[in-house]
Scaffold this motif. Structure first.
Motif, PDB file in Angstrom:
ATOM      1  N   GLY A  13       0.793  -1.230   0.000  1.00  0.00           N
ATOM      2  CA  GLY A  13       0.000   0.000   0.000  1.00  0.00           C
ATOM      3  C   GLY A  13       0.821   1.274   0.000  1.00  0.00           C
ATOM      4  N   THR A  16      -0.639   4.123  -2.298  1.00  0.00           N
ATOM      5  CA  THR A  16      -1.853   4.717  -1.714  1.00  0.00           C
ATOM      6  C   THR A  16      -1.495   5.628  -0.550  1.00  0.00           C
ATOM      7  OG1 THR A  16      -3.071   2.724  -2.313  1.00  0.00           O
ATOM      8  CG2 THR A  16      -4.063   4.118  -0.619  1.00  0.00           C
ATOM      9  N   GLN A  17      -0.639   5.131   0.353  1.00  0.00           N
ATOM     10  CA  GLN A  17      -0.303   5.905   1.551  1.00  0.00           C
ATOM     11  C   GLN A  17       0.579   7.111   1.220  1.00  0.00           C
ATOM     12  OE1 GLN A  17      -1.822   5.540   4.315  1.00  0.00           O
ATOM     13  NE2 GLN A  17      -2.770   3.537   4.000  1.00  0.00           N
ATOM     14  N   ARG A 124      -3.513  -9.580  -1.884  1.00  0.00           N
ATOM     15  CA  ARG A 124      -3.686  -8.236  -2.467  1.00  0.00           C
ATOM     16  C   ARG A 124      -3.141  -8.171  -3.891  1.00  0.00           C
ATOM     17  NH1 ARG A 124      -1.617  -3.889   2.070  1.00  0.00           N
ATOM     18  NH2 ARG A 124      -3.045  -4.430   3.749  1.00  0.00           N
ATOM     19  N   VAL A 176      -7.367   1.323   4.792  1.00  0.00           N
ATOM     20  CA  VAL A 176      -6.480   2.399   4.331  1.00  0.00           C
ATOM     21  C   VAL A 176      -6.424   3.502   5.391  1.00  0.00           C
ATOM     22  CG1 VAL A 176      -6.240   4.234   2.596  1.00  0.00           C
ATOM     23  CG2 VAL A 176      -6.778   1.897   1.878  1.00  0.00           C
TER      24      VAL A 176
END
Length: 197
Positions: A13, A16-17, A124, A176
């Motif tokens: 992730g 995204t982060q 994922r 998230v």
């Protein structure tokens, strides 16, 4: 100035982060891949040098990449800080980056490492492979190999920053928002800001 390295295996992730951190804190995203493409596209001396290596199928030497990072830092003197993406990947790169930042009177503030169980990463990535069209996300063996490669390559970099007390593990499974809250707590602490609840 806050300089972050966001670590994490494929599927953890990071992308995204990173985007959320950049939005909230106004840090500049420093992706070595983007830098290379930009310098080559603009035909800068460093870009032309990098192109020579790439045309031969060789990796661009660390000193060329460090030169590009140096240019990016110089071009953004008012930056609140940077988030490093895809660099450093080896201890030699970490040491070179530390030297460069010291010359600029700054340093890596913290390395935040997204820790996600391997079975979750595999799930994922295989799910992403269904929609992303990325062949390296569609094959479980390839996915496992990428995770092993990540751990082999980056463990020494983690150890390098841990020696200076700059390495923090962040629980990377959950929503998230939950993960972002954990990252924000660490960054708020660095900035000395009150955590707004």
């Amino acid at each position: 100035m806050v300089n972050l390295i966001l670590f994490g295996p494929p599927g953890s992730g990071k992308g995204t982060q990173s985007a959320k951190i950049i939005d909230k804190y106004g840090l500049l995203h420093l992706s070595t891949g983007d830098l290379l493409r930009s310098e080559i596209g603009n035909k800068t001396p460093l870009g032309l040098e990098a192109q020579k290596f790439m045309d031969q199928g060789l990796l661009v030497p660390d000193e060329v990449v460090i030169g590009m990072i140096s240019s990016k830092l110089d071009a953004n003197p008012e930056a609140r800080g940077f988030i490093f993406d895809g660099f450093p990947r080896t201890t030699a790169q970490a040491e070179a980056l530390d030297k460069l930042l010291a010359l600029k009177k700054t340093a890596i503030s913290v390395v935040l490492s997204l820790e996600v169980p391997e079975e979750e990463l595999i799930k994922r990535l295989l799910n992403r492979g269904l929609t992303s069209g990325r062949s390296d996300d569609a094959n479980e063996e390839v996915v496992k190999a990428r995770i092993v490669e990540y751990h082999n390559k980056t463990a020494p970099v983690a150890d390098h920053y841990a020696k200076f007390g700059k390495f923090k593990k962040i629980k990377g499974d959950g929503s998230v928002e939950e993960i972002f809250d954990l990252l924000s707590k660490e960054i708020d602490e660095l900035l000395g800001e009150k955590v707004s609840s």
